[in-house]
Write an enzyme that holds these catalytic residues in place. Structure first.
Site, PDB file in Angstrom:
ATOM      1  N   HIS A 360       0.795  -1.235   0.000  1.00  0.00           N
ATOM      2  CA  HIS A 360       0.000   0.000   0.000  1.00  0.00           C
ATOM      3  C   HIS A 360       0.817   1.269   0.000  1.00  0.00           C
ATOM      4  O   HIS A 360       0.242   2.357   0.033  1.00  0.00           O
ATOM      5  CB  HIS A 360      -0.916   0.047   1.221  1.00  0.00           C
ATOM      6  N   LYS A 551      -9.124  14.309   3.495  1.00  0.00           N
ATOM      7  CA  LYS A 551      -8.336  13.075   3.601  1.00  0.00           C
ATOM      8  C   LYS A 551      -7.437  13.226   4.820  1.00  0.00           C
ATOM      9  O   LYS A 551      -7.421  14.302   5.440  1.00  0.00           O
ATOM     10  CB  LYS A 551      -7.500  12.839   2.341  1.00  0.00           C
ATOM     11  N   ARG A 552      -6.688  12.161   5.197  1.00  0.00           N
ATOM     12  CA  ARG A 552      -5.735  12.332   6.286  1.00  0.00           C
ATOM     13  C   ARG A 552      -4.789  13.493   5.979  1.00  0.00           C
ATOM     14  O   ARG A 552      -4.479  13.765   4.823  1.00  0.00           O
ATOM     15  CB  ARG A 552      -4.930  11.043   6.496  1.00  0.00           C
ATOM     16  N   LYS A 557       0.336  14.537   0.899  1.00  0.00           N
ATOM     17  CA  LYS A 557      -0.976  14.844   0.323  1.00  0.00           C
ATOM     18  C   LYS A 557      -1.135  16.349   0.044  1.00  0.00           C
ATOM     19  O   LYS A 557      -2.076  16.776  -0.606  1.00  0.00           O
ATOM     20  CB  LYS A 557      -2.095  14.350   1.236  1.00  0.00           C
ATOM     21  N   THR A 659      -8.524   6.471  -2.840  1.00  0.00           N
ATOM     22  CA  THR A 659      -9.876   6.009  -3.127  1.00  0.00           C
ATOM     23  C   THR A 659     -10.854   7.167  -2.966  1.00  0.00           C
ATOM     24  O   THR A 659     -11.938   7.137  -3.549  1.00  0.00           O
ATOM     25  CB  THR A 659     -10.303   4.853  -2.199  1.00  0.00           C
ATOM     26  N   LYS A 663     -14.435   8.294  -5.144  1.00  0.00           N
ATOM     27  CA  LYS A 663     -15.746   8.638  -4.573  1.00  0.00           C
ATOM     28  C   LYS A 663     -16.251   9.952  -5.157  1.00  0.00           C
ATOM     29  O   LYS A 663     -17.428  10.098  -5.481  1.00  0.00           O
ATOM     30  CB  LYS A 663     -15.648   8.764  -3.049  1.00  0.00           C
TER      31      LYS A 663
HETATM   32  C1  LIG Z   1     -12.141   7.173   1.382  1.00  0.00           C
HETATM   33  C2  LIG Z   1     -11.702   7.600   2.706  1.00  0.00           C
HETATM   34  C3  LIG Z   1     -10.349   7.862   2.948  1.00  0.00           C
HETATM   35  C4  LIG Z   1      -9.292   7.762   1.872  1.00  0.00           C
HETATM   36  O1  LIG Z   1      -9.205   8.995   1.196  1.00  0.00           O
HETATM   37  P1  LIG Z   1      -7.955   9.350   0.257  1.00  0.00           P
HETATM   38  O2  LIG Z   1      -8.355  10.649  -0.351  1.00  0.00           O
HETATM   39  O3  LIG Z   1      -7.867   8.256  -0.766  1.00  0.00           O
HETATM   40  O4  LIG Z   1      -6.768   9.462   1.114  1.00  0.00           O
HETATM   41  C5  LIG Z   1      -9.972   8.267   4.210  1.00  0.00           C
HETATM   42  N1  LIG Z   1     -10.869   8.410   5.201  1.00  0.00           N
HETATM   43  C6  LIG Z   1     -12.179   8.175   5.003  1.00  0.00           C
HETATM   44  C7  LIG Z   1     -13.128   8.365   6.132  1.00  0.00           C
HETATM   45  C8  LIG Z   1     -12.644   7.762   3.761  1.00  0.00           C
HETATM   46  O5  LIG Z   1     -13.945   7.513   3.583  1.00  0.00           O
END
Ligand SMILES: *Cc1c(COP(=O)(O)O)cnc(C)c1O
Length: 819
Positions: A360, A551-552, A557, A659, A663
């Protein structure tokens, strides 16, 4: 496909809810407490699913199906009520039932705690995969840890993140089934005695171990349509009765209780770390505990139908989600060799044929390594086995590449040096028949960079499986308005076959559909505006461009790049260098690891920038900056459907897949992004006119790092737009009452410390943002592009990803490896 299997009627559901109100909760049937209604509805669904689990199991038994076991330290499953109702085909019935009683189903759903049993993308992926396996009728099960405290709750105090414990089990969890009867007992600690067996062979004995008990808690996982219900098994740690009794007999009651508490500590909490390592003993114990419990359980189930291990690789596939469960390699060997007395070579074949590893991350600081000395103390027998695996492996490599000592040093499972370390990724690679990256770019980087020596040894082991998300949660549940429009337009086949969305393409320039589509986006933005006004007392214009970075929080990022853009636009407007043509709302959310200082500073910076901009009368309503606290699956479900613009701006080569990006695409946002992770494939699918790509490419960055040619300071001198922003940090524009707070950013950049290439990507980023602003003003054209994005997002379903795993890994005929 309409769910038909054993769908229960509205009146049956009502009877069941009433029954649980009275008999499980001891409440009057007329209770209007949302909490009671949530629990009794969940109990009613659990009853149905418990029956379905048994039916499903009988089916698997009858067909002797190969089972897939997904081992992961994290499962970020989100709330289950809505998802379960949808998958069982009972959502509408339940909503009507509640509406008739004057109750809003949304308020009932809000009663459920969001189980935060994961940090971010990795844990959420595992949850999407469970949904897809059940929907595709694959006998696939999750194994994880029943953390008493999930990821911390994030509160904001004067712009700073504060962490609060997430005691998600404090109230009852209605979904889980505690299975004390299937508990298992795990040895840990102790020492090795070097005995010989009767024939004089070496026979090591693991002695003086302690015991931990693993107690399974099962959470049902219903596939869409309700035919298949699998489960997620989470282990909680307890102390062994036998062990306690020994101390009791010694008369030391307090020590016995202490022991019990120490055992329970193992599954107390999830480590709140995203892509950075912890190195803490308790984390290692958690990893071992999960692997040992899971393998005991898997083997127990297998031996019910089999007398020896010949069919094991045909009956079980074990997928390791990152290296966190990679001790499975050593534990499976230990069980086969020590407990079931198989010869080493045979055990090794079985281990390799059964296990597979998903990588990952390429971040160096995230590749797990554990000190040899720590392993020796915690799991001495496993360390011995790892040494033996390494010895045999290096011998074979040396046979193929005589004299290449440097190669042996590079591929060894042990990293030599002052503190010897076990390289967990190497253990996982050597012990598996398959290793996969999670996007095409990421897999290429693994082959060429991190694991190039292993790729040269075994090219056939490397596969790519691009990540995916489940459309059941991320469209059907999160965006009911859009789901309804799509179903009315092209039927509901997309719910189990996301490639069907291609049928929307002809509607992308049809006026009626476009109006409905943009009306839905507008309604979702209004709903999010209400959430923002309720939580932050900030009023938002739903017609502004919603530009979203959630995101985190991590340097790679690049939340900082986004903030620099915001600062740039703000200073341009107040200095009269720009007349805003589009009102913009910048929305952030995300947690920072508690010990990650830079990430926590970013949260403070976003708040300070917001404070200045949101109060500046000169700005009027041209810009707003919002930070929504406590990012979680539930919050993501509310934010993402309201996005116009999705920020996916990681430094190229660092985001394995992402991911979140998928979305947003599925929910009709346009993406601005670097050529990183799955963005590359989103560009291929959407077409170059329908996505905004900017910035350095992964190879360009890799090349500059190798040659050490990047000097961020030069960019300060060359580009006035960079100077303005960095000077704002130096001159305390966003910290007037906290002098010097953000000067470190200025100093680092001037010191050529910009490892994530913010300054080099900044001007291209501003240019693409100008293009976005211009395109957003042409709202018909924008809407057309968003529709095309939705229509072309089918590849990013986790159903596609799971079907790839199924064909390329779990059901691939594995030949006995050359090594
Ligand atoms: C999808 C999701 C992530 C991953 O987001 P990235 O933009 O791919 O880092 C992290 N936290 C939550 C709550 C999510 O639903």
């Amino acid at each position: 496909m309409k769910p038909t299997v054993n769908k229960i009627s509205k009146s049956d559901l009502k009877a069941s809810i009433d029954y649980h109100l009275r008999c499980s909760l001891c409440k009057e049937p007329l209770s209007r407490e949302n909490r009671d209604l949530f629990l009794s509805t969940a109990f009613s669904l659990r009853d149905r699913m418990a029956e379905k689990i048994l039916q499903t199991e009988r089916r698997y038994q009858a067909s002797q199906t190969k089972r897939v076991y997904y081992l992961s330290l994290e499962f970020l499953i989100g709330r289950l009520l809505g998802n379960t109702l949808h998958n069982l085909g009972m959502f509408d019935a339940c909503r009507e039932l509640l509406t008739e009683a004057g109750i809003d189903i949304e308020e009932v759903r809000e009663q459920e705690n969001d189980p935060g049993l994961g940090n971010g993308g990795l844990g959420r992926l595992a949850a999407c995969f469970l949904d897809s396996m059940a929907t595709l009728d694959i006998a696939g099960f999750g194994y994880g840890i029943h953390y008493e405290y999930g990821l911390f709750k994030q509160e904001i105090d004067n712009g700073y993140q504060r962490e609060k414990p997430d005691n998600w089990l404090a109230d009852l969890n209605p979904w889980e089934i505690k299975r004390t009867d299937e508990k298992c007992i795990i040895p840990i600690y102790g020492r090795i005695e070097h005995f010989q067996d009767r024939d004089g062979g070496y026979n090591p004995m693991w002695l003086d171990w302690k015991l931990i008990v693993g107690i399974p808690f099962d959470i049902p996982v219903a596939g869409y349509g309700g035919k298949t219900v699998n489960w997620l098994r989470l282990y909680g740690a307890g102390s062994s009765a036998d062990f306690d009794i020994q101390i009791f007999n010694e008369g030391d009651y307090f020590r016995a209780v202490e022991q019990k508490v120490a055992s329970e500590t193992i599954t107390k909490m999830l480590y709140p770390l995203d892509t950075i390592k912890s190195g803490k003993e308790l984390r290692l114990v958690q990893e071992y505990f999960l692997v040992a419990c899971a393998l005991k359980d898997i083997i127990r189930r297998y031996l019910k139908n089999n007398e020896n291990f010949d069919r094991f690789p045909d009956q079980a596939a074990i997928q390791m989600n990152d290296t966190h469960p990679s001790l499975a390699v050593a534990e499976l060997m230990r069980l086969l060799v020590d407990e079931y007395a198989l010869p080493w070579e045979r055990a090794w074949e079985i281990t390799q044929q059964t296990l597979a590893y998903t990588n990952h991350t390429v971040l160096a600081e995230a590749l797990e390594k554990w000190p040899v000395a720590l392993l020796e103390r915690v799991i001495p027998r496993h360390l011995q086995i790892i040494h033996e695996i390494n010895h045999r492996f290096l011998e074979k490599v040396a046979g193929r590449h005589p004299g290449d000592v440097d190669l042996l040093r590079r591929v060894s499972l042990i990293q030599e040096g002052e503190t010897k370390m076990v390289r967990m990724a190497h253990l996982a690679l050597v012990g598996s028949h398959s290793v996969n990256g999670v996007s095409a770019l990421h897999t290429d980087i693994l082959k060429q960079d991190n694991f190039s020596d292993f790729y040269a040894l075994w090219p056939e082991r490397f596969v790519n499986i691009t990540n995916g998300i489940t459309q059941r949660r991320w469209l059907l549940e999160a965006n009911p308005r859009l789901a309804r429009l799509i179903t009315d337009t092209i039927s509901d086949a997309w719910i189990t076959d996301l490639s069907q969305l291609r049928l929307l393409e002809p509607y992308a320039d049809q006026a009626i559909f476009m109006d409905e589509f943009s009306g839905i986006k507008r309604a979702n933005k209004q709903a999010l505006s209400k959430i923002i006004s309720d939580t932050l007392w900030l009023s938002i214009d739903p017609d502004s461009l919603f530009d979203i970075h959630v995101k985190r929080i991590h340097e790679y990022k690049r939340q900082l790049l986004k903030i620099m853009h915001i600062i740039h636009e703000y200073l341009q407007i107040v200095r009269g260098e720009k007349t805003p043509t589009v009102a913009k709302t910048f929305i952030f959310a995300g947690k920072a690891a508690p010990g990650y200082w830079v990430a926590k500073q970013m949260i403070k910076l976003i708040h300070n920038v917001g404070q200045v901009i949101n109060q500046d009368r000169r700005i009027k309503d041209a810009m707003k900056v919002v930070f929504l606290p406590d990012y979680s699956v539930s919050l993501a479900e509310k934010i993402i459907p309201a996005a116009d613009l999705s920020e996916q701006i990681s430094m190229a080569g660092q985001e394995a897949s992402g991911t979140g990006n998928m979305k947003f695409m599925l929910n009709g946002a346009l993406t601005v992004g670097t050529l990183d992770g799955a963005n590359v494939e989103m560009l291929e699918e959407a077409g170059v006119d329908n996505i905004f790509i900017f910035g350095l490419k992964a190879e360009e960055i890799a090349d500059m790092i190798k040659k050490n040619t990047y000097r961020s300071r030069e960019y300060y001198h060359r580009f006035p737009e960079i100077r303005t922003v960095l000077d704002a940090f130096r001159d305390n524009i966003f910290s007037p009452d906290e002098q010097g707070l953000f000067q470190w950013i200025y100093h680092r950049m001037m010191n050529n410390e910009d490892p994530y290439f913010h300054l080099m990507d900044f001007s291209p980023y501003l240019q693409v943002q100008d293009q976005i602003e211009a395109e957003y003003r042409d709202s018909a054209n924008w809407t057309k592009k968003t529709i095309l994005n939705v229509a072309r997002s089918g590849k990013f379903s986790s159903d596609r990803a799971i079907s790839d795993y199924n064909h390329l890994i779990w059901n691939k005929k594995v030949l006995n490896g050359s090594l």
